[in-house]
Design a protein around this motif. Structure first.
Motif, PDB file in Angstrom:
ATOM      1  N   ASP A 285      30.983  42.866  32.650  1.00  0.00           N
ATOM      2  CA  ASP A 285      31.369  41.610  33.295  1.00  0.00           C
ATOM      3  C   ASP A 285      32.307  41.981  34.453  1.00  0.00           C
ATOM      4  O   ASP A 285      33.524  42.095  34.277  1.00  0.00           O
ATOM      5  N   ALA A 287      33.284  40.428  37.121  1.00  0.00           N
ATOM      6  CA  ALA A 287      34.267  39.427  37.570  1.00  0.00           C
ATOM      7  C   ALA A 287      35.525  39.515  36.705  1.00  0.00           C
ATOM      8  O   ALA A 287      36.655  39.435  37.204  1.00  0.00           O
ATOM      9  N   GLN A 290      37.451  42.614  37.544  1.00  0.00           N
ATOM     10  CA  GLN A 290      38.069  42.420  38.854  1.00  0.00           C
ATOM     11  C   GLN A 290      39.378  41.625  38.727  1.00  0.00           C
ATOM     12  O   GLN A 290      40.381  41.958  39.345  1.00  0.00           O
ATOM     13  N   PHE A 302      34.974  44.037  45.780  1.00  0.00           N
ATOM     14  CA  PHE A 302      34.059  43.428  44.812  1.00  0.00           C
ATOM     15  C   PHE A 302      32.978  42.676  45.575  1.00  0.00           C
ATOM     16  O   PHE A 302      33.276  41.916  46.488  1.00  0.00           O
ATOM     17  N   ASN A 303      31.699  42.935  45.262  1.00  0.00           N
ATOM     18  CA  ASN A 303      30.657  42.055  45.772  1.00  0.00           C
ATOM     19  C   ASN A 303      29.721  41.723  44.617  1.00  0.00           C
ATOM     20  O   ASN A 303      29.978  42.119  43.484  1.00  0.00           O
ATOM     21  N   GLU A 304      28.671  40.993  44.898  1.00  0.00           N
ATOM     22  CA  GLU A 304      27.843  40.524  43.767  1.00  0.00           C
ATOM     23  C   GLU A 304      27.108  41.653  43.065  1.00  0.00           C
ATOM     24  O   GLU A 304      26.512  41.443  42.012  1.00  0.00           O
ATOM     25  N   TYR A 305      27.110  42.861  43.650  1.00  0.00           N
ATOM     26  CA  TYR A 305      26.338  43.948  43.062  1.00  0.00           C
ATOM     27  C   TYR A 305      27.184  44.964  42.304  1.00  0.00           C
ATOM     28  O   TYR A 305      26.737  45.559  41.349  1.00  0.00           O
ATOM     29  N   LEU A 307      31.530  46.865  41.770  1.00  0.00           N
ATOM     30  CA  LEU A 307      32.976  46.854  41.939  1.00  0.00           C
ATOM     31  C   LEU A 307      33.396  48.264  42.329  1.00  0.00           C
ATOM     32  O   LEU A 307      33.051  49.232  41.647  1.00  0.00           O
ATOM     33  N   LYS A 320      26.752  46.234  37.460  1.00  0.00           N
ATOM     34  CA  LYS A 320      26.560  45.197  36.439  1.00  0.00           C
ATOM     35  C   LYS A 320      25.830  45.711  35.200  1.00  0.00           C
ATOM     36  O   LYS A 320      26.062  45.267  34.090  1.00  0.00           O
TER      37      LYS A 320
END
Ligand SMILES: [Zn+2]
Length: 345
Positions: A285, A287, A290, A302-305, A307, A320
């Motif tokens: 996880d 997020a 982060q 941090f981006n959607e793909y 960390l 992820k």
């Protein structure tokens, strides 16, 4: 002659007497997997997208870095600044080049557990990888699925390519049969001995033209191993037929596909740049991790793909799917400890 209307972008392709309108249609109906989207794979993707291959399936685990830009076409400084996964950056650029084709992008670390599911359903696979272990996996998966594949590799100024089109030419050996007889891997990598862009362009072109012939004019396909050293201008075509092993566990009469049975290693040293890849089965996880990094004032992006974490002496990238890369160490134990420290925050 029937006047079939084709997309104007393919006019020059259709003018070529070996392709014509019927060939363009065959390319439009094709599905090709590009496994590995670095120097070779990014060029395969561009050429095949411009040539109208109807569906491209891109598979790669890495993201764009500044050191890639010397030889990996299509990627830009902006992609490196954003640390985009290579398959996402490629998909974005391909959409601007040819919006009429379908592009599927998989950010994935290919292993015996997932390769068959990732590639099945395609007509052909192009090898854009940079190591023998992955090519052995491709070899087993393609033979199991009865899917032809086109090998390509390049280092320094030397490269080679071969068509493993066994459904058409079953008398030819597979990659496992030729191990030991052909120097497929020297122990060097492009990060240790380097590679020049022209040999990558040449090998990539050899692979993509063979891919086009596969769909349009299979009779003209090359059935020998092609090798080229661009620095000394020397090339060879090597007949491999004598290397076929009738008892081969991949292409013999009783295949067991050994590479597909190999268990994923939990951690491995990556070539050349002093880093370790950790593979955990549990997804992360990002997020949540982060948030705790932010609370502890630990520098990160941090981006959607993924960390990207900057610790005192190390950099750690978490994905992820549970993978992590720990930089500035070749010690697997230390890397695992650092990985645990950041994911258990
Ligand atoms: Zn074999």
């Amino acid at each position: 002659m029937a006047n079939i209307s084709i997309d104007p972008r393919y006019h020059r392709l259709a003018r070529f007497h070996r392709i014509q309108n019927a060939g363009v249609e065959k390319l439009n109906d094709a599905t090709v997997v590009i496994l590995g989207c670095g120097a070779l794979g990014s060029q395969h993707a561009e050429t095949l997208a411009r040539s109208g291959i109807g569906h491209l399936i891109l598979i790669d685990r890495d993201f764009v870095e500044l050191t890639n830009l010397q030889r990996q076409t299509l990627f830009t400084e902006e992609d490196a600044k954003l640390s985009l996964p290579k398959v996402i950056a490629l998909k974005n650029h391909l959409a601007e080049i040819n919006s009429t084709i379908k592009v599927t992008a998989h950010i994935a670390d290919v292993s015996g557990d997932n390769i068959v599911n990732l590639i099945k359903g395609a007509d052909l696979l192009l090898d854009g990888t940079d190591n023998l272990a992955l090519r052995m996996l491709i070899n087993d998966a393609c033979y199991q699925l009865n899917m032809p594949w086109i090998f390509g590799s390049a280092l320094e100024s030397y490269g080679m390519s071969h068509n493993f089109n066994f459904p058409r030419l079953p008398e030819l050996p597979c990659l496992r049969c030729i191990l030991g007889a052909i120097p497929l891997e020297s122990g060097d990598t492009c990060s240790s001995v380097g590679v020049i862009q022209p040999i990558l362009q040449l090998i990539s072109s050899v692979q993509t033209i063979e891919a086009m012939k596969f769909f349009v004019d299979a009779e003209s396909s090359r059935d020998t191993l092609f090798t080229m050293d661009l620095w000394v201008s020397r090339s060879q075509n090597v007949n491999l037929v004598k290397l076929k092993n009738p008892n081969c566990p991949t292409c013999g009469n009783h295949p067991t596909y050994p590479s597909l049975q190999e268990k994923k290693r939990e951690a491995q040293r990556l070539c050349g740049d002093g880093s370790v890849m950790i593979r955990e089965v549990e997804p992360l996880d990002l997020a949540k991790i982060q948030q705790s990094l932010a609370k502890d004032n630990i520098k990160h992006q941090f981006n959607e793909y993924f960390l990207n974490i900057h610790l005192e002496n190390h950099r750690v990238i978490l994905f992820k799917d549970g993978r992590g890369i720990v930089y500035n160490t070749s010690d697997i134990g230390e890397a695992l400890a650092i990985y645990k420290r950041v994911v258990e925050k």
